[in-house]
Design a protein around this motif. Structure first.
Motif, short mmCIF file in Angstrom:
data_model
loop_
_atom_site.label_atom_id
_atom_site.label_comp_id
_atom_site.label_asym_id
_atom_site.label_seq_id
_atom_site.Cartn_x
_atom_site.Cartn_y
_atom_site.Cartn_z
N ASP A 1 0.82 -1.21 0.00
CA ASP A 1 0.00 0.00 0.00
C ASP A 1 0.85 1.26 0.00
N GLU A 2 2.01 1.24 0.66
CA GLU A 2 2.87 2.43 0.74
C GLU A 2 3.86 2.52 -0.42
N PHE A 3 3.67 1.73 -1.45
CA PHE A 3 4.56 1.68 -2.60
C PHE A 3 4.82 3.06 -3.22
N VAL A 4 6.08 3.28 -3.62
CA VAL A 4 6.48 4.50 -4.34
C VAL A 4 7.39 4.09 -5.48
N GLU A 5 7.15 4.67 -6.65
CA GLU A 5 8.04 4.46 -7.79
C GLU A 5 8.54 5.80 -8.28
N LEU A 6 9.85 5.87 -8.53
CA LEU A 6 10.44 7.05 -9.16
C LEU A 6 10.61 6.70 -10.63
N SER B 1 14.62 -2.33 -6.87
CA SER B 1 13.38 -2.51 -6.11
C SER B 1 13.70 -2.87 -4.67
N LEU B 2 12.88 -2.39 -3.77
CA LEU B 2 12.93 -2.81 -2.38
C LEU B 2 11.69 -3.64 -2.10
N ILE C 1 6.48 -5.45 -2.94
CA ILE C 1 7.38 -4.39 -3.39
C ILE C 1 6.93 -3.07 -2.75
N ILE C 2 7.91 -2.34 -2.18
CA ILE C 2 7.58 -1.06 -1.54
C ILE C 2 8.21 0.12 -2.28
N PHE C 3 9.21 -0.16 -3.13
CA PHE C 3 9.88 0.92 -3.86
C PHE C 3 10.43 0.36 -5.16
N HIS C 4 10.36 1.18 -6.21
CA HIS C 4 10.93 0.78 -7.50
C HIS C 4 11.44 2.02 -8.23
N GLN C 5 12.56 1.85 -8.92
CA GLN C 5 13.08 2.92 -9.78
C GLN C 5 13.66 2.30 -11.03
N GLY C 6 13.37 2.90 -12.16
CA GLY C 6 13.95 2.49 -13.44
C GLY C 6 14.67 3.66 -14.08
#
Length: 124
Positions: free
Chosen positions: A35-40, A102-103, A113-118
């Motif tokens: 629910d607290e997921f963030v993607e940059l 990803s975290l 998954i709580i964080f992702h960046q590409g």
């Protein structure tokens, strides 16, 4: 779950997130995304869980491959995964590549998954 099996599980989850049947299912995505997921995003935009679920359901299917996958147990309930993602063009041109990170966090018995960046890799 052993550390090694947890790391293998995270790779499988990363691969699941690329599968069309998962990307097109709000239920399956909700099971993998916290629910607290963030993607940059590579555009500089910041996305939350609902943004990503809406976006993935409208994307076309693509051929992909994961290269150089690595994962580290950062804390007992946190795993960092990094890899290169290659997306094949429908036209047969050079694949589009990006470096991904990803975290993943353990919630009870489930990794989410709580964080992702590409970050796009520019072709030279």
């Amino acid at each position: 779950m052993t550390v090694e099996s947890a790391l293998d599980h995270i790779r499988k989850n990363e691969e699941l997130l690329l599968q069309p049947h998962v990307r097109n299912s709000e239920k399956l995505l909700s099971e993998l995304i916290a629910d607290e997921f963030v993607e940059l995003g590579s555009s500089g935009r910041i996305y939350n869980k609902s943004d990503v679920i809406k976006s993935l359901s409208t994307q076309r299917n693509f051929e992909w491959s994961i290269e150089n996958f690595r994962a580290w147990h950062i804390e007992q309930k946190i795993i960092l995964a990094t890899y290169t993602l290659s997306l094949k063009h429908e036209s047969g041109g050079s694949p589009k590549k990006s470096i991904r990170s990803s975290l993943w966090k353990l919630f009870g018995e489930e990794w989410k998954i709580i964080f992702h960046q590409g970050t796009s890799i520019l072709n030279k």
